[in-house]
Design an enzyme around this catalytic site. Structure first.
Site, PDB file in Angstrom:
ATOM      1  N   THR A   1       0.797  -1.219   0.000  1.00  0.00           N
ATOM      2  CA  THR A   1       0.000   0.000   0.000  1.00  0.00           C
ATOM      3  C   THR A   1       0.829   1.268   0.000  1.00  0.00           C
ATOM      4  OG1 THR A   1      -0.085  -0.412   2.360  1.00  0.00           O
ATOM      5  CG2 THR A   1      -2.026  -0.968   1.086  1.00  0.00           C
TER       6      THR A   1
ATOM      7  N   GLY B   1      -4.030   2.126   8.719  1.00  0.00           N
ATOM      8  CA  GLY B   1      -2.586   2.013   8.933  1.00  0.00           C
ATOM      9  C   GLY B   1      -1.849   3.330   8.783  1.00  0.00           C
TER      10      GLY B   1
ATOM     11  N   GLU C   1      -9.391   1.815   1.312  1.00  0.00           N
ATOM     12  CA  GLU C   1     -10.543   1.061   0.812  1.00  0.00           C
ATOM     13  C   GLU C   1     -11.588   1.929   0.122  1.00  0.00           C
ATOM     14  OE1 GLU C   1     -10.913  -0.016   4.878  1.00  0.00           O
ATOM     15  OE2 GLU C   1     -10.983  -2.142   4.439  1.00  0.00           O
TER      16      GLU C   1
END
Lengths: 749, 323
Positions: A478, A519, A700
């Site tokens: 990511t 995160g 997301e």
């Protein structure tokens, strides 16, 4: 002034510190520092570590869905070449741990709860020998006397209220539906999804005396340490996990999974390192699935197109006693108005592999259905679907009354519409045809809750003027390495080349882990706070207030005074641990990231095949930490949206509960040819309630509603409204107009 | 994977000797190795035929001889194929991925086994994999299964694309074996399952495909239409291969083959008879579909294929016959 370094994030940090630092790298589209390693095959993934004496284990999966293992005929297997052990230890996992569980009590694998549950591990000198013996292993079962259903729709399925989710009730929805000038009352269904991460679940377990070292592929290491320790009844202090590179997780690696526990047990038993890599088919069969959903959406609005009632009720499924229930209505709670409302999630207890977090649990499937229903309402009212959305953005969260932090939904809809060319859309279906293809356009809102979770990170400003960022935070593809380095570099006034980021090692301070889009902002905030502490010390050394300290390119300055960091540090490092925990801001503000999707599709007039021709997404998620990695996250989300809309579906055989399409040939994720030009627009925003970084989650967001835009575009193209995802051609075909009719719309009328 | 020995044959004769001794031939291995990993195929001895030199494309009469080891990639890229038999190139390029096509061979692709999920899952009953165990697909998740040529024992399809084009092009399979050489038309190469679904084709024990030949080109309009769930890297739900010539406003000649519709690549002369000599029209296309699907039978999840076949045929005929 004292800096607000307390752990709990109780008050929005309005200082917008990162807008006043001067290095100028925050938000920039910097490359991922580990990128060259990954594209050259030199980043070491879990299964690729070479440990002396390491042997291979292969899991054996149950070939029945419910019952008990009565006998494992291991003699023949043990006699096969290279075979070292056949294990069916009670501590092995029946079900993987849910995200943030932090526990995974021994489960007794002899009890079979779903088809494909691991029941044993075969270990051999080589992987091929272990796999051969695993396939040859004869396991005897006794079927359960009173099995539970495989089908959530079965009348025998026990249905409960979602244990982890409160229903939202306000006013009188039935009455609102009756009094509505326009309303829709529709039922949609979405299928189960697999995470389908490129890297299968893999662990190498090694014991050093009473200490366990796992090299594995996981998302949330601090929790995973506790889970494996719980399983094995050892202290978490005796466990170290190394997970520097993870080939995708998408939720399936949040909690500890079967292979890790089995590898640890086997390594202990054999006194050698043991590697267990799940095969692709095993990952599909035994690891988390996203629950299928059946969703009823009721929308009631007045003559002016304002919602007066909103209902969103979902049926999802899971194994008995699992707390997780796909939180389908999560974004519906705060997205649109309508005071008369009823939102609830029920969970049917069935025998399929554990349902858990998969790519934006809740919003991914909840938003795509809500947004399709909104399109139906707009059509009924006869107004533009963008206008309908704009008319229904409440000032405070309905029923709950919570204030919003920041919300750039209107901007996303407007800027996205402009970039996409929404004004070219004909609201009437079947008006645009190119050769054999009907062309249509659709729109949907994006929304995903924002979460800050506890995180720590250590930042060391070294005497040589370089910085080291250390945390057990993972990078699952990511961009954690990139953005954590950028935050530290920005805060400490260092070019990115002078910042090193070390991740994925539980001997380091516990980061948030990767999941739920949290995160970056959680661990990033911890890094920022560690840097603030370092800045305070540097200010002391320079003899100025922290607020007056200016750091750029390795030089500290304030007013007329300035000093290269190397001089200021005078041979000593400064190491600080920063930490953050969610506090009152999480309760005081409804925090979410927002956006808008625009899709143009082509539907084949003869065969009903749908191909997405282009997509635009506009997103507001607070501060952009790295424009390149953020864009990639949004792109990836929209690709999943294409899968969710058109191709992805876990197919179960309802006779024995087995998963039929358990590989990537038959479980269809979009391939390159399915993914057209996608435009991503990042809207700069600051959200102090979300995090000290003024950033919100983006990981997301790109999936949350994307499939709705595609479904709406299909309707606009050919007039067919399919309420069952994925929208495969067999569902479109029966409703298509005559392909030879010169003007099918006129024929239909 | 079960342990096995692997030998490399240096010539077709060497390969034939190994096959006579019970070895299984492996060429690209794109299908066989998968099957071996899952222990659906469990050969003790493999003979690689990659060094047998059967990898040339050569003119033969007015047609073309394609060696059994010519890769799908090379075949689809061959200028002669692209110019005179474009249907074949189109069909090959509609299948698999570049990596697989680089490896997969002409002979091997003809022998590709079904994608039936029950065949691939050793926990499930499958007469093709384990004769006599039953057919779990019949009442199972049979979305990709056949609606023509099925039997009580099996409803699985041959999944490939290349053979469908070869069928429409009247290609011939050349085989050598213990009894010498023989030729088999592509239309007779694949076997309908009947009560012996374990045998996908008519190759006898010890026989090796050496080449496929194409007859002289027809000069017709050639189209391969593959209908599938995603735009690439998916097996056909239905595919249609057509080679059609018009004379004036009438169909003069028409070869039509269908993939993933029947248990084998499907060609029905009666369908072509309906079309030849007629003026194309939606009504005519419908009539052809009526004939094609006269015995079609769905098994639940694949019922849609009957309606889809009708529309895919209409789309293909429309495209092939319009001015």
């Amino acid at each position: 002034m004292r800096l607000p370094l307390a752990d709990l994030y109780n008050k929005p940090d309005e200082r917008n510190l990162l807008d006043h630092t001067r290095q100028g790298i925050i938000g920039k589209p910097l490359d991922r520092p580990e990128g060259p390693l990954k594209v050259s095959g030199s980043a070491t993934y879990a299964a690729e570590w070479k440990l002396p004496g390491c042997v291979d284990g292969v899991l054996v999966l149950a070939s029945i869905a419910q019952g008990k293992v009565t006998k494992i005929h291991d003699k023949a297997a043990l006699a096969m070449p290279g075979v070292l052990a056949v294990l069916a230890d009670k501590a092995m996992l029946r079900r993987p741990a849910q995200g943030t569980a932090g526990k995974a009590p021994a489960q007794d694998v002899a009890k079979v709860e779903y088809f494909g549950q691991p029941v044993a591990l075969v270990v051999a000198e080589t992987f091929e020998q272990a796999r051969d013996a695993a396939l040859a292993l004869k396991v005897e079962y006794k079927a359960a006397k009173s099995p539970i259903p495989f089908d959530p729709e079965s009348p025998d399925a026990k249905v409960e209220k979602a244990p982890d989710r409160k229903a939202v009730k306000g006013g009188d929805l039935d009455k609102a539906m009756k009094n509505a000038a326009f309303s829709v009352d529709v039922e949609y269904d979405t299928p189960g999804h697999a995470s389908a991460a490129m890297e299968p679940h893999a662990t190498i377990a090694e014991w050093q005396d009473d200490k366990l070292i796992l090299r594995g592929s996981y998302q949330m290491l601090a929790y995973n340490v506790k889970e494996i320790a719980d399983c094995l009844s050892i202290s978490p202090k005796k466990v170290r996990i190394l997970s520097p590179y993870v080939g995708g997780g998408f939720g399936s690696k949040l909690g500890i999974t079967h292979e890790a526990v089995a590898a640890a047990i086997a390594a202990k038993e054999l006194g050698r390192p043991v590697r267990v890599v799940m095969t692709r088919q095993q990952v599909f069969q035994a690891v988390m699935r996203r629950s299928e959903t059946r969703q009823r959406v009721r929308l009631a609005c007045d003559a002016g197109g304002k919602l007066i009632g909103l209902g969103h009720e979902a049926l999802v499924s899971n194994l008995p006693k699992e707390q997780f229930a796909e939180p389908v209505t999560q974004a519906t709670e705060f997205l649109y108005g309508g005071d008369n409302r009823l939102l609830k999630v029920d969970v049917a207890r069935i025998s399929r592999m554990t349902a858990g977090s998969v790519r934006a649990p809740g919003e991914a499937v909840g938003m795509q259905v809500l947004e399709a229903a909104m399109d139906e309402l707009a059509e009924k009212i006869g107004i533009d679907p963008i206008e309908l959305r704009k008319r229904n953005l409440p000032g405070k969260v309905p029923v709950q009354g919570t204030a919003y932090s920041s919300r750039m939904l209107v901007e996303a809809l407007e800027q996205g519409a402009q970039a996409f060319g929404w004004d070219q859309r004909n609201a009437q279906p079947c008006q645009s045809r190119e050769g054999d293809w009907w062309i249509g356009m659709g729109v949907a809102s994006a929304a995903r809750v924002n979460m800050l979770i506890p995180a720590e990170a250590r930042v060391t400003l070294k005497a040589d003027g370089t910085a080291l960022v250390e945390t057990d935070q993972t990078d699952i593809g990511t961009g954690s390495y990139a953005i954590l380095g950028q935050i530290a570099g920005e805060m400490l006034g260092l070019p990115i080349a002078r910042v090193t980021v070390v991740l994925g090692d539980t001997s380091l301070p516990a980061g948030a882990g990767s999941g739920g889009s949290f995160g970056a902002i959680s661990t990033g905030s911890a890094v920022m706070r560690a840097c603030e502490a370092i800045r305070a010390k540097l200010a002391d050394k320079l003899g100025c207030d922290a607020e007056a300290l200016d750091l750029k390119d390795g030089v500290a300055s304030s007013g007329d005074t300035s000093s290269p960091l190397e001089h200021l540090l005078d041979g000593g490092d400064i190491a600080e641990i920063g930490s953050i925990k969610p506090g009152k801001t999480a309760l005081d503000y409804a925090q979410a990231s927002y956006g808008a999707f625009f899709a143009e599709v082509a539907v084949h007039a003869f065969t009903g095949e749908t191909r997405v021709r282009r997509m635009t997404g506009a997103f507001g998620f607070g501060r952009v930490l790295n424009a390149k990695t953020a864009r990639s996250q949004c792109l990836g989300g929209m690709v999943w949206g294409i899968g969710s809309a058109l191709t992805e579906e876990l197919a179960f055989d309802l006779r024995d509960g087995h998963l039929v399409n358990h590989d990537l040939a038959e479980y269809h994720v979009p391939v390159h040819a399915d993914v057209p030009a996608i435009e991503v627009i990042l809207l700069e925003e600051r959200d102090a309630a979300a995090s000290p970084l003024q950033a919100k989650g983006v990981g997301e967001l790109g999936i949350c509603g994307a499939a709705g835009a595609i479904a709406n575009a299909i309707h606009n193209a050919c007039g067919v409204r399919v309420r069952s995802f994925p929208i495969t051609l067999d569902k479109v075909l029966p409703h298509l107009p005559d392909p030879f009719a010169p003007d099918p719309f006129a024929t239909a009328a | 994977m079960k342990p096995f020995t692997l030998n490399h044959a240096q010539s077709a004769n060497e390969a034939l000797a190994s096959l006579a001794g019970g070895a299984t031939a492996i060429a690209g291995g794109t299908n066989l190795v998968d099957l071996m990993k899952l222990q659906i195929a469990t050969p003790d001895e493999l003979v690689s035929i990659r060094r047998t030199g059967l990898d040339a494309i050569t003119p033969e009469n007015d047609g073309l001889r394609i060696g059994a080891l010519v890769t799908n990639a090379d075949c689809a890229a061959d200028l002669r194929v692209r110019k005179s038999w474009p249907l074949l190139a189109k069909a090959i390029l509609a299948g698999a991925s570049p990596q697989l096509r680089n490896r997969a061979t002409t002979g091997g692709n003809l022998c590709q086994r079904t994608r039936c999920g029950y065949f691939y899952d050793t926990t499930q009953a499958c007469n093709k994999r384990e004769p006599g165990s039953g057919c779990a697909a019949r009442e199972g998740f049979n979305r990709i299964h056949a609606v023509l040529g099925t039997s009580d024992a099996c409803i699985a399809t041959y999944p490939g694309d290349m053979a469908v084009a070869l069928l429409a092009l009247d290609a011939v399979v050349h085989v050598e074996g213990p009894q010498g050489a023989r030729t088999i038309s592509v239309g007779e190469f694949h076997r309908q399952p009947g009560d012996d679904p374990g045998r996908d084709n008519v190759l006898e024990r010890g026989e090796l495909i050496t080449a496929v030949t194409l007859p002289a080109p027809t000069g017709g309009r050639q189209i391969y239409r593959k209908v599938r769930d995603r735009a690439s890297y998916a097996f056909a739900l239905i595919s249609v291969a057509i080679d059609l010539s018009m004379e004036g406003d009438r169909i003069a000649r028409c070869a039509l083959a269908f993939g993933s519709l029947g248990t084998v690549p499907w060609r029905d002369p009666a369908v072509e008879a309906v079309l030849v000599g007629e003026r194309p029209s939606p009504a005519l296309f419908d009539k052809a579909a009526d004939v094609l699907l006269r015995d079609a039978r769905g098994f639940g999840k694949n019922d849609f294929k009957i309606a889809l076949a009708r529309r895919a045929l209409a789309a293909t005929l429309h495209e092939a016959t319009k001015g």
